[in-house]
Design a protein around this motif. Structure first.
Motif, PDB file in Angstrom:
ATOM      1  N   SER A 444      -1.325  -0.255  -9.618  1.00  0.00           N
ATOM      2  CA  SER A 444      -1.347  -1.452 -10.464  1.00  0.00           C
ATOM      3  C   SER A 444      -1.836  -2.687  -9.731  1.00  0.00           C
ATOM      4  O   SER A 444      -1.903  -2.719  -8.494  1.00  0.00           O
ATOM      5  CB  SER A 444       0.049  -1.719 -11.040  1.00  0.00           C
ATOM      6  N   ARG A 445      -2.149  -3.717 -10.502  1.00  0.00           N
ATOM      7  CA  ARG A 445      -2.738  -4.948  -9.953  1.00  0.00           C
ATOM      8  C   ARG A 445      -1.833  -5.597  -8.927  1.00  0.00           C
ATOM      9  O   ARG A 445      -2.298  -6.100  -7.903  1.00  0.00           O
ATOM     10  CB  ARG A 445      -3.025  -5.924 -11.101  1.00  0.00           C
ATOM     11  N   LYS A 446      -0.518  -5.614  -9.166  1.00  0.00           N
ATOM     12  CA  LYS A 446       0.397  -6.268  -8.232  1.00  0.00           C
ATOM     13  C   LYS A 446       0.682  -5.416  -7.004  1.00  0.00           C
ATOM     14  O   LYS A 446       1.213  -5.921  -6.014  1.00  0.00           O
ATOM     15  CB  LYS A 446       1.710  -6.608  -8.936  1.00  0.00           C
ATOM     16  N   ALA A 447       0.355  -4.127  -7.086  1.00  0.00           N
ATOM     17  CA  ALA A 447       0.588  -3.240  -5.946  1.00  0.00           C
ATOM     18  C   ALA A 447      -0.736  -3.014  -5.195  1.00  0.00           C
ATOM     19  O   ALA A 447      -1.265  -3.943  -4.601  1.00  0.00           O
ATOM     20  CB  ALA A 447       1.202  -1.933  -6.433  1.00  0.00           C
ATOM     21  N   MET A 448      -1.308  -1.791  -5.260  1.00  0.00           N
ATOM     22  CA  MET A 448      -2.520  -1.508  -4.477  1.00  0.00           C
ATOM     23  C   MET A 448      -3.816  -1.888  -5.197  1.00  0.00           C
ATOM     24  O   MET A 448      -4.893  -1.786  -4.622  1.00  0.00           O
ATOM     25  CB  MET A 448      -2.559  -0.024  -4.084  1.00  0.00           C
ATOM     26  N   ASP A 449      -3.714  -2.323  -6.436  1.00  0.00           N
ATOM     27  CA  ASP A 449      -4.860  -2.886  -7.172  1.00  0.00           C
ATOM     28  C   ASP A 449      -6.088  -1.983  -7.106  1.00  0.00           C
ATOM     29  O   ASP A 449      -7.186  -2.412  -6.751  1.00  0.00           O
ATOM     30  CB  ASP A 449      -5.186  -4.271  -6.612  1.00  0.00           C
ATOM     31  N   SER A 504      -6.342  -2.159   3.235  1.00  0.00           N
ATOM     32  CA  SER A 504      -6.305  -3.394   4.022  1.00  0.00           C
ATOM     33  C   SER A 504      -5.528  -4.522   3.341  1.00  0.00           C
ATOM     34  O   SER A 504      -5.595  -5.665   3.767  1.00  0.00           O
ATOM     35  CB  SER A 504      -7.738  -3.859   4.313  1.00  0.00           C
ATOM     36  N   LEU A 505      -4.794  -4.194   2.282  1.00  0.00           N
ATOM     37  CA  LEU A 505      -4.014  -5.222   1.583  1.00  0.00           C
ATOM     38  C   LEU A 505      -2.762  -5.588   2.396  1.00  0.00           C
ATOM     39  O   LEU A 505      -2.304  -4.803   3.227  1.00  0.00           O
ATOM     40  CB  LEU A 505      -3.594  -4.713   0.200  1.00  0.00           C
ATOM     41  N   PRO A 506      -2.175  -6.769   2.146  1.00  0.00           N
ATOM     42  CA  PRO A 506      -0.943  -7.158   2.838  1.00  0.00           C
ATOM     43  C   PRO A 506       0.161  -6.122   2.638  1.00  0.00           C
ATOM     44  O   PRO A 506       0.236  -5.450   1.603  1.00  0.00           O
ATOM     45  CB  PRO A 506      -0.576  -8.491   2.179  1.00  0.00           C
ATOM     46  N   PHE A 507       1.046  -6.024   3.616  1.00  0.00           N
ATOM     47  CA  PHE A 507       2.061  -4.977   3.635  1.00  0.00           C
ATOM     48  C   PHE A 507       3.017  -5.046   2.438  1.00  0.00           C
ATOM     49  O   PHE A 507       3.482  -4.018   1.935  1.00  0.00           O
ATOM     50  CB  PHE A 507       2.853  -5.053   4.945  1.00  0.00           C
ATOM     51  N   TYR A 508       3.298  -6.256   1.938  1.00  0.00           N
ATOM     52  CA  TYR A 508       4.244  -6.350   0.817  1.00  0.00           C
ATOM     53  C   TYR A 508       3.716  -5.627  -0.415  1.00  0.00           C
ATOM     54  O   TYR A 508       4.497  -5.131  -1.248  1.00  0.00           O
ATOM     55  CB  TYR A 508       4.546  -7.817   0.487  1.00  0.00           C
ATOM     56  N   ARG A 509       2.382  -5.533  -0.550  1.00  0.00           N
ATOM     57  CA  ARG A 509       1.784  -4.830  -1.690  1.00  0.00           C
ATOM     58  C   ARG A 509       2.103  -3.327  -1.619  1.00  0.00           C
ATOM     59  O   ARG A 509       2.327  -2.684  -2.642  1.00  0.00           O
ATOM     60  CB  ARG A 509       0.274  -5.058  -1.720  1.00  0.00           C
ATOM     61  N   GLY A 520      11.410  -5.241  -6.317  1.00  0.00           N
ATOM     62  CA  GLY A 520      10.256  -5.781  -7.024  1.00  0.00           C
ATOM     63  C   GLY A 520       9.418  -6.645  -6.103  1.00  0.00           C
ATOM     64  O   GLY A 520       9.577  -6.617  -4.869  1.00  0.00           O
ATOM     65  N   GLU A 521       8.539  -7.454  -6.701  1.00  0.00           N
ATOM     66  CA  GLU A 521       7.603  -8.242  -5.905  1.00  0.00           C
ATOM     67  C   GLU A 521       8.308  -9.252  -5.000  1.00  0.00           C
ATOM     68  O   GLU A 521       7.982  -9.375  -3.813  1.00  0.00           O
ATOM     69  CB  GLU A 521       6.620  -8.977  -6.827  1.00  0.00           C
ATOM     70  N   THR A 522       9.288  -9.980  -5.552  1.00  0.00           N
ATOM     71  CA  THR A 522       9.974 -11.004  -4.756  1.00  0.00           C
ATOM     72  C   THR A 522      10.668 -10.389  -3.540  1.00  0.00           C
ATOM     73  O   THR A 522      10.535 -10.873  -2.414  1.00  0.00           O
ATOM     74  CB  THR A 522      11.010 -11.750  -5.620  1.00  0.00           C
ATOM     75  N   THR A 523      11.405  -9.286  -3.772  1.00  0.00           N
ATOM     76  CA  THR A 523      12.100  -8.612  -2.671  1.00  0.00           C
ATOM     77  C   THR A 523      11.109  -8.038  -1.673  1.00  0.00           C
ATOM     78  O   THR A 523      11.334  -8.092  -0.453  1.00  0.00           O
ATOM     79  CB  THR A 523      13.003  -7.493  -3.225  1.00  0.00           C
ATOM     80  N   ALA A 524      10.001  -7.499  -2.176  1.00  0.00           N
ATOM     81  CA  ALA A 524       8.985  -6.924  -1.286  1.00  0.00           C
ATOM     82  C   ALA A 524       8.430  -7.984  -0.340  1.00  0.00           C
ATOM     83  O   ALA A 524       8.203  -7.724   0.849  1.00  0.00           O
ATOM     84  CB  ALA A 524       7.865  -6.305  -2.109  1.00  0.00           C
ATOM     85  N   ARG A 525       8.213  -9.181  -0.841  1.00  0.00           N
ATOM     86  CA  ARG A 525       7.705 -10.268   0.005  1.00  0.00           C
ATOM     87  C   ARG A 525       8.725 -10.629   1.096  1.00  0.00           C
ATOM     88  O   ARG A 525       8.363 -10.886   2.246  1.00  0.00           O
ATOM     89  CB  ARG A 525       7.396 -11.502  -0.853  1.00  0.00           C
ATOM     90  N   LEU A 526      10.010 -10.671   0.700  1.00  0.00           N
ATOM     91  CA  LEU A 526      11.062 -10.997   1.664  1.00  0.00           C
ATOM     92  C   LEU A 526      11.131  -9.946   2.770  1.00  0.00           C
ATOM     93  O   LEU A 526      11.265 -10.272   3.955  1.00  0.00           O
ATOM     94  CB  LEU A 526      12.416 -11.089   0.950  1.00  0.00           C
ATOM     95  N   ILE A 527      11.039  -8.684   2.384  1.00  0.00           N
ATOM     96  CA  ILE A 527      11.108  -7.591   3.358  1.00  0.00           C
ATOM     97  C   ILE A 527       9.916  -7.629   4.302  1.00  0.00           C
ATOM     98  O   ILE A 527      10.042  -7.417   5.512  1.00  0.00           O
ATOM     99  CB  ILE A 527      11.174  -6.232   2.621  1.00  0.00           C
ATOM    100  N   ALA A 528       8.721  -7.916   3.744  1.00  0.00           N
ATOM    101  CA  ALA A 528       7.499  -7.921   4.550  1.00  0.00           C
ATOM    102  C   ALA A 528       7.497  -9.018   5.603  1.00  0.00           C
ATOM    103  O   ALA A 528       6.784  -8.925   6.607  1.00  0.00           O
ATOM    104  CB  ALA A 528       6.282  -8.053   3.638  1.00  0.00           C
ATOM    105  N   LYS A 529       8.285 -10.062   5.377  1.00  0.00           N
ATOM    106  CA  LYS A 529       8.384 -11.124   6.386  1.00  0.00           C
ATOM    107  C   LYS A 529       9.150 -10.641   7.623  1.00  0.00           C
ATOM    108  O   LYS A 529       8.954 -11.144   8.728  1.00  0.00           O
ATOM    109  CB  LYS A 529       9.094 -12.349   5.790  1.00  0.00           C
ATOM    110  N   ARG A 530      10.033  -9.657   7.421  1.00  0.00           N
ATOM    111  CA  ARG A 530      10.860  -9.148   8.522  1.00  0.00           C
ATOM    112  C   ARG A 530      10.271  -7.869   9.125  1.00  0.00           C
ATOM    113  O   ARG A 530      10.311  -7.657  10.329  1.00  0.00           O
ATOM    114  CB  ARG A 530      12.270  -8.883   7.985  1.00  0.00           C
ATOM    115  N   TYR A 531       9.733  -6.997   8.281  1.00  0.00           N
ATOM    116  CA  TYR A 531       9.177  -5.726   8.754  1.00  0.00           C
ATOM    117  C   TYR A 531       7.695  -5.670   8.405  1.00  0.00           C
ATOM    118  O   TYR A 531       7.324  -5.742   7.241  1.00  0.00           O
ATOM    119  CB  TYR A 531       9.912  -4.545   8.105  1.00  0.00           C
TER     120      TYR A 531
END
Length: 668
Positions: A444-449, A504-509, A520-531
């Protein structure tokens, strides 16, 4: 080629305007001022001139409304701004809550509303350039619809030429009247064809016909109720917009009313429900909108709907029948839904044999049993559902509905992801019932697009056995894909390019794409900042995950459980071996910078918002002292005035791109 005399051009232009005016009088106002014979003579004269001078034919000529094309299909159309849906309410108490919420958010003690009938049809967007229709597009998913311009031209109440030569976009509803619906079904009955269930289905099916002549025969109708960029035309309220569109030649529903408080809204709703039985077009409720566009702009939108409007839905028709059995369906996300198998009964124009029981808590709370006589209705007049059992008609042989101990599809364990959750789910992430939805989420667009990897192709890939989990997408090759039906080498290569690009997309995707329960997207962004890579996240423990602000114990447990599964470990290893660059961190060049967007931009607003978020920016709907930048497009609203008062930096879209380009060079 002989030169066409100026008087011929003038005559054709005059005839078209005259015929359009009489169409408006007849079909929109229901107030003709010439006889049918006089009208027919005008049309014949125009047809004669167009035949004699074919180079002067135009798709917006009134002579083209009868339809004459066989279309090859419908092209996708991206909307310039999201076509939102509306949140629904069903009671006066909810209406009062809506009013109180509006007053609180807008900081106004009194709010004026516009009440409009909610037409049960198909949403449409119409675009005009210099007063001529150039595009008609369906809503689709809100972001991308379909080009149905040729079919829309057959709708008599959609003006081909406006009363003024302006550029304008409007939105509304295409519907089929009850009279035309009955005629159409009578014809289909004589032809031994399946009957349409209701006018809405008939309208939707008609608008997607490839034969424009057939569309014209079915006499679709329209109501227009939304004016895009109203301030461009000096229009300040929804009521003024309705009058403006009426003057331009659009059919605007005359049953709308202004209400100054909830009591007046209630009066309108009661009147509207009575009128429902008298009017010739289908309605399923009423829409309540804040009248002032300035207040609308300040209230803004949620992710799915405007805050300044609500749809009040009328109560559905109800009937009695008997539950013969209860089966269990496993949904695309693993939810187990009990379904009542019913003694067939007619409801809202269709024969109903099955009805949703929602979830097992719903069944337990209402004590619904197999063998019960029950009341059923159609939720939103579409999906049949069991409302309650008729307890007094029980005879003693009714049986309780048992919750399955294992998944009916894979035999795996079932339970709740969260003790507070009402849904019972299959807990096996690799359940075949969930695979298709999982792959769709991954692409999907918000994931691997991954453009081109749609629902139909995913089904084919699963059916062939080539794709058993999302990582198998990266094993696809051009030779295999090009042999699939309707694929071909060119399409196959495009898809391969998209798949490769996704690495080559950002890891949160990738975190979103994995489909970890409760992430979801918000949590994925938070996790990607740490891992920052798969190895780090896979080895993360619950006690470490909960240290991330915004990640609670339930989410942390879900992540740990997901990566503890042997099949997940296998999938992660495959992703790494296929060259997935999961370690690419997000760019954070806009960290701690707050943005607000107003006006029309060159790209869809959601696209620009997601891009800014990916760069670390913070986004808000309203300007405040915390706002660093107000990005201004065409026709900005009151946000611009507020930004200037607060001293917020105002930049254009071009300046935004230049700023980010400069920051990117500096950080690299």
């Amino acid at each position: 080629m002989d030169e066409i005399p100026d008087e011929v051009r003038s005559k054709i232009e005059k005839l078209r305007k005259e015929i359009e005016y009489h169409n408006y009088r007849y079909y929109t106002l229901n107030d003709p001022i010439i006889t049918d014979y006089e009208y027919d003579m005008l049309v014949k004269e125009l047809q004669s001139l167009e035949e004699k001078y074919p180079s002067l034919k135009s798709p917006n000529s009134p002579t083209q409304r009868i339809g004459s094309k066989i279309l090859q299909g419908f092209s996708p159309v991206r909307h310039p701004s999201l076509m939102y849906s509306l949140d629904n309410i069903y009671s006066f108490e909810e209406l009062k809550e809506f009013d109180e919420r509006i007053k609180k958010l807008s900081d106004h003690d009194e709010i004026e509303y516009v009440c409009e009938m909610k037409i049960d049809g198909l949403s449409i967007r119409l675009k005009y350039e210099k007063g001529e229709l150039v595009l008609a597009a369906t809503r689709g998913d809100g972001e991308v619809g379909e080009d149905v311009t040729d079919n829309a031209r057959t709708v008599r109440t959609i003006p081909l030429i406006l009363s003024e030569a302006i550029d304008v976009e409007v939105r509304g509803e295409i519907y089929m009247s009850y009279t035309e619906f009955k005629k159409l079904n009578l014809i289909r009955q004589h032809q031994s064809l399946p009957l349409f269930a209701n006018p809405r289905n008939a309208a939707a099916g008609t608008l997607r016909q490839l034969d424009t002549t057939e569309v014209a025969k079915r006499h679709l109708d329209s109501f227009i109720y939304t004016l895009e960029n109203p301030r461009k035309y000096g229009v300040k309220t929804q009521w003024e917009a309705l009058e403006f569109m009426r003057k331009m030649g659009f059919k605007v529903n005359g049953e709308s009313r202004i209400a100054k408080n909830v009591d007046e809204i209630k009066e309108y709703l009661e009147w509207c429900e009575k009128r429902r039985e008298e009017i010739d077009y289908p309605i399923d409720g009423a829409v309540i909108k804040v009248n002032s566009f300035e207040i609308q702009e300040n209230l803004g939108f949620t992710a799915k709907a405007p805050r300044w409007a609500i749809a009040y839905k009328f109560q559905a028709e109800q009937v009695r029948t008997k539950i013969l059995n209860v089966t269990v369906q496993v949904g695309r996300t693993g939810t187990l839904t009990p379904v009542a198998e019913l003694q067939p009964v007619r409801l809202a124009g269709t024969t109903v044999k099955r009805a949703s029981l929602h979830n097992f808590d719903y069944v337990k709370e209402r004590d619904i049993r197999i063998g019960d006589t029950v009341i059923i209705e159609k939720a939103g007049e579409i999906i049949p559902q069991v409302v309650k059992p008729v307890v007094e008609e029980r005879v003693g042989n009714e049986r309780p509905v048992e919750m399955p101990k294992t998944c009916p599809v894979c035999g795996g364990p079932v339970g709740k992801l969260d003790p507070q959750d009402v849904a019972i789910r299959c807990l096996n992430p690799y359940c075949p019932a969930k695979l298709e939805a999982w792959i769709e989420n991954f692409a999907s667009r918000k994931a691997m697009d991954i453009h081109g990897l749609g629902e139909k192709l995913i089904k084919k890939l699963i059916e062939t056995g080539r794709v058993k989990d999302p990582s198998d997408i990266y094993t696809l090759d051009k030779e295999f894909l090009s042999k699939l039906e309707k694929m071909g080498e060119k399409s196959a290569q495009k898809l391969i390019d998209q798949i490769e690009k996704s690495k080559s997309l950002p890891f949160y995707r990738l975190i979103i794409a994995l489909g970890i329960p409760m992430v979801g997207e918000t949590t994925a962004r938070l996790i990607a900042k740490r891992y920052h890579d798969l190895d780090a996240l896979q080895n993360a423990k619950k006690e470490d995950l909960v240290k991330i602000s915004g990640v609670g114990e339930k989410v942390a447990r879900s992540i740990e459980q997901f990566f503890s599964l042997d099949k997940t470990k296998e999938m992660v290893e495959k992703l790494k071996s296929y060259g997935f660059k999961g370690s690419l961190p997000e760019q954070k060049i806009l960290s701690d910078r707050h943005f607000v967007i107003t006006g029309t931009l060159s790209k869809p607003r959601e696209e620009i918002k997601n891009w800014l978020l990916s760069l670390g920016a913070e986004l808000s709907e309203n300007v405040s002292s915390k706002t660093d930048y107000l990005v201004v497009g065409e026709n900005p609203g009151s946000k611009l005035d507020k930004a200037r008062k607060l001293g917020v930096k105002v930049i254009s879209e071009k300046e935004l791109y230049e700023m980010i380009d400069q920051l990117s060079k500096t950080s690299s």
